[in-house]
Scaffold this active site. Sequence first.
Site, PDB file in Angstrom:
ATOM      1  N   LEU A 112       0.856  -1.176   0.000  1.00 17.84           N
ATOM      2  CA  LEU A 112       0.000   0.000   0.000  1.00 17.84           C
ATOM      3  C   LEU A 112       0.896   1.231   0.000  1.00 17.84           C
ATOM      4  O   LEU A 112       1.903   1.277   0.695  1.00 17.84           O
ATOM      5  CB  LEU A 112      -0.898   0.014   1.239  1.00 17.84           C
ATOM      6  N   CYS A 113       0.511   2.216  -0.797  1.00 15.60           N
ATOM      7  CA  CYS A 113       1.219   3.501  -0.834  1.00 15.60           C
ATOM      8  C   CYS A 113       2.722   3.276  -1.081  1.00 15.60           C
ATOM      9  O   CYS A 113       3.096   2.587  -2.020  1.00 15.60           O
ATOM     10  CB  CYS A 113       0.940   4.267   0.467  1.00 15.60           C
TER      11      CYS A 113
END
Length: 336
Positions: A112-113
């Site tokens: 994520l990210c």
Amino acid sequence: MPKSVPNSTHNVVAIVFDGMSTFEFGIVAEVFGLDRPEMGPNWYRLTTCAAEPGPLRVAGGLMAIADHGLDCLSLADTIIMPGWRGIGMLPPEPLLEALRAANERGTRIVSLCIGAFVLAAAGLLDDRLATTHWRCVDAFSAAFPAVRVDPDVLYVDQGSVMTSAGSAAGIDLLLHIVRKDFGPEAANSVARRMVVPAHRDGGQAQFIERPVPQHPNGKLAFLLDTMREQLDRPMTIAVLAQEAAMSERTFLRRFREMTGTTPAGWLLSARLDRAKQLLESGRGSIEDVAITSGFGSAATLRMHFRAVVGISPREHRMRFSHHEAMDFNLQMNDAA
DNA sequence: TTAAGGTTCCGCCATT
DNA sequence: GCAATGGCGGAACCTT
């Protein structure tokens, strides 16, 4: 029931670390860590592990303690890297080795990210398409030239390795995973509980503060926007399929793949949402609300409203209208 | 509330 | 051989 359900509990392991964002970990816990008995016995089981010993300081001043060390990654079906503490911070070598070993076993690995920086440092993204937060794309490309970066998408699914763009795009990727594992109905159910859209159109390009080339969205995504804007217009499958430039049969297939529901089901839901807004605004008669929201008559609105919401449109207005809520509450207090 | 006619949806199968 | 597409028929659902 889900379309395709794993035949045993799916173990999800989130890697927690010093300096972790509570948001990225929070959405992982929300999607995979909550009790969802309605999803059956094989729903996800979430555990946490860390490469670092002792309590970890996470964003917002909280302290966290992981369930396990990195050895538990060997039991994971899916490993999640919920961000990273900084784009210039080198991940510890034992973590990179554990990720490489998991990748060789065929374990699904998700970032994520800026967690993509960790996956890239482990070499898992070499010669693959990936994404990360749009603000870090240049730094990412410079640090990992072997990775092909798409800065305009919310997430990239490369099968056993998946990467998502900034912060909230992680929700889109996690719902995508639920959709792949348990079907669109399950993803829609999780999205409803989180009060987020089950599927967002477009990519992170729409949030970047610089001009980007516009990528053509699918005809269906455009059609959904049109349908949402023109709920009061009669819409038959024949007309919608023609506007999507598909046969009716293919239109129904593509629609279900994209939304997890049928055109009539989607329209009903959208029209009820519009009717609720109109009722809550307190404007117009029930007949007016019915016509404006696309129900042909007040009788049709009443029938669907009661079936789905459980109360009549008039009762909904009494409870939630900005103008009438106070009167209603007073009545209820009097009755009590 | 009921009934009739229209529409939607999906399984099946043929075609591309 | 496989996947995507499109047509058909009938049950279920919706509208009036």
